[in-house]
Design an enzyme around this catalytic site. Structure first.
Site, mmCIF file in Angstrom:
data_model
loop_
_atom_site.group_PDB
_atom_site.id
_atom_site.type_symbol
_atom_site.label_atom_id
_atom_site.label_comp_id
_atom_site.label_asym_id
_atom_site.label_seq_id
_atom_site.Cartn_x
_atom_site.Cartn_y
_atom_site.Cartn_z
ATOM 1 C CG ASN A 65 87.599 -51.294 -52.957
ATOM 2 O OD1 ASN A 65 88.540 -51.943 -52.481
ATOM 3 N ND2 ASN A 65 87.760 -50.344 -53.870
ATOM 4 C CE LYS A 105 88.177 -47.215 -51.925
ATOM 5 N NZ LYS A 105 87.940 -45.815 -52.215
ATOM 6 C CG HIS A 148 88.879 -48.315 -57.476
ATOM 7 N ND1 HIS A 148 89.432 -47.128 -57.070
ATOM 8 C CD2 HIS A 148 87.738 -48.474 -56.761
ATOM 9 C CE1 HIS A 148 88.643 -46.593 -56.138
ATOM 10 N NE2 HIS A 148 87.613 -47.392 -55.942
ATOM 11 C CD GLU A 171 90.865 -45.328 -54.273
ATOM 12 O OE1 GLU A 171 91.117 -46.478 -53.889
ATOM 13 O OE2 GLU A 171 89.937 -44.645 -53.800
ATOM 14 C CD GLU A 212 83.773 -47.043 -57.237
ATOM 15 O OE1 GLU A 212 83.249 -47.274 -56.139
ATOM 16 O OE2 GLU A 212 84.986 -47.181 -57.457
ATOM 17 N N GLY A 249 85.343 -41.187 -51.378
ATOM 18 C CA GLY A 249 86.043 -40.830 -50.147
ATOM 19 C C GLY A 249 85.924 -39.366 -49.767
ATOM 20 C CB SER A 266 80.393 -40.628 -50.391
ATOM 21 O OG SER A 266 81.732 -40.154 -50.439
HETATM 22 P P1 13P Z 1 83.935 -44.499 -50.540
HETATM 23 O O1 13P Z 1 82.674 -45.304 -50.273
HETATM 24 O O2 13P Z 1 84.868 -44.487 -49.369
HETATM 25 O O3 13P Z 1 83.637 -43.168 -51.114
HETATM 26 O O4 13P Z 1 84.733 -45.308 -51.691
HETATM 27 C C1 13P Z 1 84.059 -45.690 -52.825
HETATM 28 C C2 13P Z 1 84.935 -46.589 -53.610
HETATM 29 O O5 13P Z 1 85.965 -46.179 -54.108
HETATM 30 C C3 13P Z 1 84.556 -48.001 -53.707
HETATM 31 O O6 13P Z 1 85.351 -48.673 -54.627
#
Ligand code: 13P
Length: 249
Positions: free
Chosen positions: A9, A11, A94, A96, A166, A172, A212
């Site tokens: 992803n 983003k 997601h 976010e 997640e 992150g 992560s």
């Molecule tokens: P990270 O791998 O940067 O923690 O992000 C995970 C994520 O949100 C994948 O959709």
């Protein structure tokens, strides 16, 4: 059939030239695992990514879509638009999107319906916040997110659903769920599906872990029996790291 999947992803990262450079690096990597590999660039880069990967096994997927087929929704993109450029899979829910764009279980249920009505595959994301885990509420939160957005579906729909657990506190942050925490939650998710749809469906659904995942922890997380791969953020932006994760099976 349950499959191993690793999806990157991206983003809101990478303009056109960076997208082209990263894809060119991805094409140079050797895949030694049987995992299905996907990348999710931003909307503006879906078509160039799709074109660049036409002859490749890496699938280009979208990070989001609207639930309406078309109409007065300024700034939005529909399932039909994604399909018109060859995109067959969409990430929905997601954290976010939930946190910054007010996506709710109810609006996500509509998005899931729209994607499935367009014969798209959905990678459905969910996960608890740190505050939920601190009070031992993580299973209830996850169960509700799944029930509210997916349990109106017929069993047959699950052949086009991939689940992605997640935990928000691991996204992150550099902090991962331990392999045991991931396994426990994935087993719980499978038992929740089993209770509603039966063992055949529960055993067939791929459940990815996200939060992560890095080259140095992927192998241990993926070795757990109910973890069928990962949804990768930061580490998907470097071809070598991403393929180290793809090859961690
Ligand atoms: P990270 O791998 O940067 O923690 O992000 C995970 C994520 O949100 C994948 O959709």
């Amino acid at each position: 059939m349950r499959k191993n999947i690793v999806a990157g992803n991206w983003k809101m990262n990478n303009g056109l030239s960076q997208t082209q450079a990263l894809i060119s690096d991805l094409k140079k990597q050797e895949q030694t695992s049987d995992a299905e590999v996907m990348i999710a660039p931003s909307y503006t880069n879906l078509w160039p990514a799709f074109e660049a990967l036409r002859k490749d096994t890496i699938e280009v997927v979208a990070q989001n879509m609207h639930f309406a087929e078309d109409g007065a929704y300024t700034g939005e993109v529909s399932a039909g638009m994604l399909k018109s450029i060859g995109v067959k899979t969409v990430i929905l829910g997601h954290s976010e999107r939930r946190a910054y764009f007010n996506e709710t279980d109810a609006s996500l249920a509509k998005k899931v319906d729209a994607a499935l009505a367009n014969n798209m595959r959905v990678i459905f994301c969910f996960g608890e916040e740190l505050a939920d885990r601190k009070v031992g509420n993580e299973e209830t939160v996850v169960e509700n997110q799944i029930k509210n957005a997916l349990f109106h579906l017929e069993a047959d729909a699950f052949k086009n659903i991939v689940l992605a657990y997640e935990p928000v506190w691991a996204i992150g942050t550099g902090e991962t769920a331990s392999p045991e925490q991931a396994q426990d939650m994935h087993a719980f998710i499978r038992s929740t599906l089993d209770a509603k749809y039966g063992a055949a469906i529960a055993e067939d659904v791929s459940i990815l872990y996200g939060g992560s995942v890095k080259p140095n922890n992927a192998k241990e997380i993926f070795s757990k029996p109910d973890v069928d791969g990962g949804l990768i953020g930061g580490a998907s932006l470097k071809a070598e790291d991403f393929f180290a994760i793809v090859n961690a099976f």
